[in-house]
Design a protein around this motif. Structure first.
Motif, mmCIF file in Angstrom:
data_model
loop_
_atom_site.group_PDB
_atom_site.id
_atom_site.type_symbol
_atom_site.label_atom_id
_atom_site.label_comp_id
_atom_site.label_asym_id
_atom_site.label_seq_id
_atom_site.Cartn_x
_atom_site.Cartn_y
_atom_site.Cartn_z
ATOM 1 N N THR A 3 0.811 -1.208 0.000
ATOM 2 C CA THR A 3 0.000 0.000 0.000
ATOM 3 C C THR A 3 0.846 1.260 0.000
ATOM 4 N N HIS A 77 -9.026 -3.691 1.782
ATOM 5 C CA HIS A 77 -7.803 -3.061 1.288
ATOM 6 C C HIS A 77 -8.134 -1.812 0.463
ATOM 7 N N ARG A 79 -10.737 0.060 0.785
ATOM 8 C CA ARG A 79 -11.158 1.103 1.733
ATOM 9 C C ARG A 79 -9.953 1.811 2.331
ATOM 10 N N ARG A 80 -8.922 1.035 2.713
ATOM 11 C CA ARG A 80 -7.722 1.648 3.301
ATOM 12 C C ARG A 80 -7.009 2.550 2.296
ATOM 13 N N GLU A 83 -9.075 5.674 2.031
ATOM 14 C CA GLU A 83 -8.898 6.483 3.243
ATOM 15 C C GLU A 83 -7.597 7.274 3.190
ATOM 16 N N ASP A 84 -6.534 6.623 2.775
ATOM 17 C CA ASP A 84 -5.235 7.299 2.681
ATOM 18 C C ASP A 84 -5.299 8.478 1.714
ATOM 19 N N PRO A 89 -12.307 8.596 7.103
ATOM 20 C CA PRO A 89 -12.688 7.188 7.177
ATOM 21 C C PRO A 89 -13.634 6.786 6.044
#
Length: 139
Positions: A3, A77, A79-80, A83-84, A89
């Motif tokens: 990521t 994954h 979603r993360r 988010e980044d 969120p």
């Protein structure tokens, strides 16, 4: 899955003038961190777009490599990553559709036909159905 590059690594090689897009639905959760602050609604959906690379160019297999069996197929994954990039969120993220014009779609079908072995399919229709299903919208 790595990521480190986030969604930026998923950017098309030439987003200017793109005639096709991958469309994603994302639900965002607002969480005010100051005491006494509330957000209403505190959750909303938005749409993210990623320009599709021209068939045959670097990145044109995004739908095969990243959507179907890649990092965006893993919803937590994805979603993360979102988010980044978005800085808030993300409570859900999913692929919605592949939106394209007729010329891009014809070029995509031609490129798939010339490379059927890459898709483990016997026909262009089978490859498109396998990797994009009914999520293709030709405008």
């Amino acid at each position: 899955m790595d990521t480190t590059d986030g969604l930026a690594s998923l950017q098309p090689t030439d987003p200017d003038g793109a005639t096709a897009q991958y469309v994603f639905r994302v639900a965002i959760q607002l969480e005010p961190d100051a005491d006494g602050l509330l957000a209403d609604p505190d959750r909303f959906e938005t749409t993210l777009y990623r320009a599709a690379d021209d068939p045959g160019t670097s990145g044109w297999l995004f739908f095969r490599d990243t959507l179907w069996r890649g990092e965006l197929a893993d919803e937590p994954h994805f979603r993360r990553l979102a988010e980044d990039e978005l800085g808030c969120p993300v409570v859900s993220a999913s692929f919605s559709e592949f939106r394209t014009d007729e010329a891009h779609f014809d070029a995509l079908k031609t490129e798939i036909a010339d490379n059927l072995a890459l898709f483990n399919a016997d026909s262009v229709s089978e490859a498109l159905n396998k990797y994009l299903g009914s999520s293709i919208r030709v405008t």
